[in-house]
Enzyme design. Sequence first.
Site, PDB file in Angstrom:
ATOM      1  N   LYS A   1       0.834  -1.204   0.000  1.00 33.77           N
ATOM      2  CA  LYS A   1       0.000   0.000   0.000  1.00 33.77           C
ATOM      3  C   LYS A   1       0.866   1.251   0.000  1.00 33.77           C
ATOM      4  O   LYS A   1       2.015   1.242   0.440  1.00 33.77           O
ATOM      5  CB  LYS A   1      -0.930   0.018   1.223  1.00 33.77           C
TER       6      LYS A   1
ATOM      7  N   ASP B   1      -3.173  -8.331  11.768  1.00 29.23           N
ATOM      8  CA  ASP B   1      -2.590  -7.018  12.042  1.00 29.23           C
ATOM      9  C   ASP B   1      -2.457  -6.841  13.557  1.00 29.23           C
ATOM     10  O   ASP B   1      -3.005  -7.635  14.339  1.00 29.23           O
ATOM     11  CB  ASP B   1      -3.458  -5.907  11.452  1.00 29.23           C
TER      12      ASP B   1
ATOM     13  N   ALA C   1      -9.655   1.671  10.251  1.00 27.69           N
ATOM     14  CA  ALA C   1     -10.073   0.509   9.460  1.00 27.69           C
ATOM     15  C   ALA C   1     -10.006   0.744   7.958  1.00 27.69           C
ATOM     16  O   ALA C   1     -10.511  -0.069   7.182  1.00 27.69           O
ATOM     17  CB  ALA C   1     -11.480   0.032   9.857  1.00 27.69           C
TER      18      ALA C   1
END
Length: 312
Positions: free
Chosen positions: A194, A220, A226
């Site tokens: 990401k 995680d 979120a």
Amino acid sequence: MSEKDSYMVFSGTSTRYLAEKICQSLGCELGQLVITKFSDGEFAVSYEESIRGRDIFLVQSTFPNSDNLMELLLMIDAAKRASARTINAVIPYFGWARQDRKDKPRVSIGAKLVADLLSVAGIDRLITMDLHADQIQGFFDVPVDHLYASGVILPYLQGLQLDNLVIASPDVGGSKRASTYAKYLGCPLVLCNKTRARANVVASMQIIGDVKDKNVVIIDDMVDTAGTITKAADIMKEAGAKTVRACASHCVMSGPASERVQNSALEEIVFTDSIPYSNRCAKVKQISVAKMFAETIRRVINNESISSQYLI
């Protein structure tokens, strides 16, 4: 002095729910502590029973707001001034841990500052779980017992008996944690790459690995807004995943997190109860770590090894 008389467990305001369960597992009463609030926002801490010569365990997660950290610091100071033999901070969720280094010029290192505050206040030991970065243990000059939520999350995953299981990391930074889960469960690992536009905002994400017709579990350490974990779940579902679940240690779940999880492709998201969760989201489930912390406290009192209770 018997074992039960040699130690006492106390709790701050926001983590009392967990401290009560820890005491239930230990077979002891939660100590009497009064936190007096003043109209200007200040507060004062006082122990309502003698703690002289006792081993004191103070249970308090330092999640926002900062009152939780300040409460803990005052509890430590009061215990030191009341002649406790040892002061052990039990911090299931160690806040400010994402600030563990200088990632750009002229920024604070919050995790080190909090470590210094706790040390100066007077702790003799820290018991915590799933620090955002393992090296934070080195910020302390007292013993640190670093527990892992895998002790309760792995049995839960095994109980689901999912076939074609794949473990995923929502970012490259969490690959070590996810890889450990994958090795223990004997299944493949998938990574998400990401890029962020800014803090708490994901710009783009790509999947590295095969998720088609697989039951994916994203691992995680914490979920804040979120944004990352729901985007990862949606992309994996689009890539052909059969189901997508998530497991994380700490349920920060701030801002729009609950709504994002509810509207995402996630089947469920499983947390520990290191942080209380008051919002109602049908997809959120919490597993208690009270017994794990109670067993660690018992072993510390008896000078026993705690490493044998680690699954991985």
